[in-house]
Structures are given as structure tokens and as C-alpha cells.
Design an enzyme around this catalytic site. Structure first.
Site, mmCIF file in Angstrom:
data_model
loop_
_atom_site.group_PDB
_atom_site.id
_atom_site.type_symbol
_atom_site.label_atom_id
_atom_site.label_comp_id
_atom_site.label_asym_id
_atom_site.label_seq_id
_atom_site.Cartn_x
_atom_site.Cartn_y
_atom_site.Cartn_z
ATOM 1 N N LYS A 184 0.821 -1.219 0.000
ATOM 2 C CA LYS A 184 0.000 0.000 0.000
ATOM 3 C C LYS A 184 0.860 1.275 0.000
ATOM 4 C CE LYS A 184 -4.036 -2.003 -0.073
ATOM 5 N NZ LYS A 184 -3.709 -3.412 -0.248
HETATM 6 C C1 PLP Z 1 -10.172 -2.127 -1.780
HETATM 7 C C2 PLP Z 1 -9.628 -2.912 -0.626
HETATM 8 N N1 PLP Z 1 -10.397 -3.079 0.459
HETATM 9 C C3 PLP Z 1 -9.960 -3.763 1.531
HETATM 10 C C4 PLP Z 1 -8.698 -4.330 1.561
HETATM 11 C C5 PLP Z 1 -8.304 -5.147 2.736
HETATM 12 O O1 PLP Z 1 -7.150 -4.756 3.374
HETATM 13 P P1 PLP Z 1 -6.194 -5.818 4.075
HETATM 14 O O2 PLP Z 1 -5.497 -6.583 3.012
HETATM 15 O O3 PLP Z 1 -5.266 -4.962 4.877
HETATM 16 O O4 PLP Z 1 -7.046 -6.677 4.943
HETATM 17 C C6 PLP Z 1 -7.859 -4.160 0.465
HETATM 18 C C7 PLP Z 1 -6.521 -4.717 0.516
HETATM 19 O O5 PLP Z 1 -5.781 -5.043 -0.257
HETATM 20 C C8 PLP Z 1 -8.329 -3.451 -0.679
HETATM 21 O O6 PLP Z 1 -7.581 -3.299 -1.775
#
Ligand code: PLP
Length: 369
Positions: A184
Site C-alpha cells: 500500500k
Molecule cells: C479495496 C480494498 N479493500 C480492503 C482491503 C483489505 O485490506 P487488508 O489486506 O489490509 O485486509 C484491500 C486490501 O488489499 C483493498 O484493496
């Protein structure tokens, strides 16, 4: 073969190493510690909201936000069909139903007109996703939200620092959530955060994040909660990254400008959009192949791989996945998904790397045309 170029790489400097080392040496290695408080305060300041609450990842931030707003079985939550599956999964964890909305063909985010078509008496919330770093059309979404009395949870997992009409995403709805996964804009390794101006929501999320422990009586729990906490070590990494966020966003924007410059003469492609009412943070460089391009997206990805260039396909429409198959049709999401790929977007890329990637890309394309 060229050197291998990964799709994504974090930027870790001495600052990050120092802060993490300091956190380890302090002995506060779990979810209590100065770095957590500082990271939450500084992140809230950065987004310009009153409260920020760290979680162990972006998926749990979404789930916690939904549960804290009282979303439950029987409710419907509108989400864009084109997003990472976590957006839908978090809704399902609450017992509510995700309803898949088509996307806007220009910005690839949730389409407000289709939102209107899909609202029912059971709709309780909308989760616009600021996809690949480009903000969704928040004014139009907020008008609908007001009209129907819904909650809006911005999924800003991919768009730290992106702006909609001069305001940071994550500050424009009932709450916003972010992910700090390693690929990210800023990372804590794994991690997430809920940003909000709503004190009640913040307090409820904080309570549920810590197994719903009573404030008055330690180890007395009045509901079933969760352990969704971030560690002090992760927050140390996050704080160092947050202190560098302008530099990191500038690098993402620079990477986009380099691709734009080197790929300008290829006909039939589109790169990430950037409407004049937003600041895109270009989390991932997007390459979209127009109709009858001469090579399919998957063939192109294979040929790039042979040259040592890592790519990834756009997300697939979630409504096509086995758990939802046949539930609905979203033609724009299907079309965009089939023709889009992400190019290397890591922080360590140089102008020369992007020149070479673009050169290889042009060679592949001219060999099939
Ligand atoms: C659009 C979106 N929502 C939610 C998430 C979830 O985040 P995490 O991977 O930290 O659980 C991501 C992660 O890649 C994402 O791209």
C-alpha cells in the site's frame, strides 16, 4: 532476460528501522504503546478527522466499522462489483448481504446511478471504494446517502492521501477505512485503521476491537467482541511511513508521469484516469487495453513475464466468483476487468526502469500489430 521487476515494493529507510527498533527495545511489543497512540493521532490529523482507530488489517477495519454501525443479518450493503474481495467479505461476516453495483466506465469506481437502481428497503450502507488511488464521486454518493438515510463507509484501502475536491478521502463519509498491507501507499506490514468524526462510532469500535471489555470492570465482557488490535511494532513502522507520506505520494505520481511520457505514442491504451476534481495517488499503475487491441490482456501479461516484468490483472467482478455466481450482471465491471492490468508500481522504480518496461511493452505490441 532483464532483471526481475516486481509489481510492488515498499520504501523502507533508516527512519522506519529506527522507530521499529525503538519500539522493540521499549518492551511494548503488543498492542499497548506510545507508537499506537502517536500513529492514530497523526493519521487522524493527516486525514483531518477527529478520531482514528488502528486495527490488525484493512479487512478487520471494514468489519469492525460495519458491526459498530449495527449492520447485521437482513441488511443490504451496496458495494462496487470491481474491488478486492475483502470489501464483500467484511459485509458477509456481519450476516448482511453485499449487493454488487456496476462501476463508472471512466473512473472505475461505484456508479451512483446504479446505486439508485439497487437501493431497497433493506439497504443500510454504501461502501464506495477509491479504486487504485482514484476517489469515487463522493458528492453524488453523499446526496443519495442523505436522501435515503444510509451510512457511507469509504474503502480507502488503496488511496491514502488521495483528495476529492481538496479533501482527503476517508474523511468524507460516516467513516473511512485504510489498509497498511505491504504493497500500500504506506505500510505497517499488515494493518488497518478506521477514521471518523463520529465519537459514538469510534467508542463502539474501540470497545468491540478489545473483546468488548467493560471500561469499569477489567476482564468483564458485556458482548462478543474481537481482538482486532494493531501492535506497537506495526504502529512504529506506520508512524515512520506517515512522516514520509508526501514523499511517497510524490514518487507514485512521478512513476505515473514517467509511464505516461514513455507510453504516449501507443494507440488503443488508457492509463489511470485523473478527473480534474481529484488528486489521484496512483497506488497501482493501470493499463487498459481498448477493444480489438491485437493482443489480449492475458497474452500481454505472459509476454511481459517472459521479460521479467511482473504484472497483475485488474480485480475480477466479485459477482462472478463461485459464492455469488449468477446473482447479477454488471457489464461495465466485466468489460473493465477483462481488459485491465497493473504494471510495476513499486517505490524503488527509477526513470530508467520505467523506460525499459515501456520499451519492452512497445516491442511486444508492435510484434502483434
Ligand atoms: C479495496 C480494498 N479493500 C480492503 C482491503 C483489505 O485490506 P487488508 O489486506 O489490509 O485486509 C484491500 C486490501 O488489499 C483493498 O484493496
Amino acid at each position: 532476460m532483464n532483471k526481475f521487476i516486481p509489481i510492488s515494493e515498499p520504501s523502507i529507510t533508516d527512519k522506519e528501522i529506527q522507530y521499529v527498533l525503538d519500539a522493540i527495545k521499549s518492551g511494548w511489543v503488543s498492542s499497548i504503546g506510545e507508537y499506537i497512540t502517536k500513529f492514530e493521532q497523526k493519521f487522524a490529523e493527516y486525514i483531518d478527522v477527529k478520531y482514528a482507530l488502528t486495527t490488525c488489517n484493512g479487512t478487520t477495519a471494514l468489519h469492525l466499522a460495519l458491526v459498530s454501525l449495527g449492520i447485521k443479518e437482513g441488511d443490504e450493503v451496496l458495494i462496487p462489483d470491481l474491488t478486492f474481495v475483502a470489501t464483500a467479505n467484511a459485509v458477509v461476516y456481519t450476516g448482511a448481504k453485499p449487493v454488487f453495483v456496476d462501476i463508472d466506465p471512466e473512473i472505475w469506481c461505484i456508479d451512483p446511478e446504479d446505486i439508485r437502481r439497487k437501493i431497497t428497503k433493506n439497504t443500510k450502507a454504501i461502501i464506495p471504494v477509491h479504486l487504485y488511488g482514484h476517489p469515487a464521486d463522493m458528492d453524488t454518493i453523499n446526496e443519495i446517502v442523505e436522501e435515503y438515510g444510509l451510512y457511507v463507509i469509504e474503502d480507502a484501502a488503496e488511496s491514502h492521501g488521495a483528495e476529492y475536491k481538496g479533501k482527503k478521502v476517508g474523511s468524507l463519509g460516516t467513516c473511512g477505512i485504510f489498509s497498511f498491507y505491504g504493497n500500500k501507499v504506506i505500510t505497517t506490514g499488515e494493518g488497518g485503521i478506521i477514521a471518523t468524526n463520529d465519537e459514538r462510532l469510534y467508542e463502539q469500535a474501540k470497545f468491540l476491537r478489545d473483546h468488548a471489555m467493560s471500561k469499569e470492570k477489567r476482564y468483564w465482557h458485556t458482548e462478543v467482541g474481537f481482538n482486532y488490535r494493531m501492535t506497537n511494532l506495526q504502529a512504529a513502522l506506520g508512524l515512520a511511513q506517515l512522516e514520509r507520506i508526501e514523499e511517497l505520494i510524490n514518487k507514485k505520481r512521478q512513476i505515473f508521469m514517467w509511464y505516461k511520457k514513455f507510453l504516449t505514442d501507443i494507440k488503443g491504451i488508457k492509463l489511470n484516469p485523473e478527473k480534474d476534481w481529484v488528486k489521484n495517488v496512483f497506488w497501482m499503475i493501470c493499463l487498459f487495453l481498448e477493444k480489438n487491441f491485437g493482443i489480449t490482456r492475458d497474452e500481454l501479461m505472459l509476454k511481459l513475464k517472459e521479460k521479467g516484468i511482473d504484472t497483475r490483472p485488474f480485480f475480477y467482478p466479485i459477482s462472478k466468483m463461485p459464492m455469488y455466481k449468477g446473482c447479477c450482471k454488471n457489464p461495465v465491471a466485466s468489460d473493465i476487468s477483462n481488459k485491465g492490468l497493473n504494471l510495476p508500481s513499486g517505490f524503488n522504480l527509477s526513470k530508467q526502469d520505467i523506460f525499459m518496461i515501456s520499451k519492452d511493452l512497445k516491442e511486444i505490441i508492435s510484434s502483434v500489430r
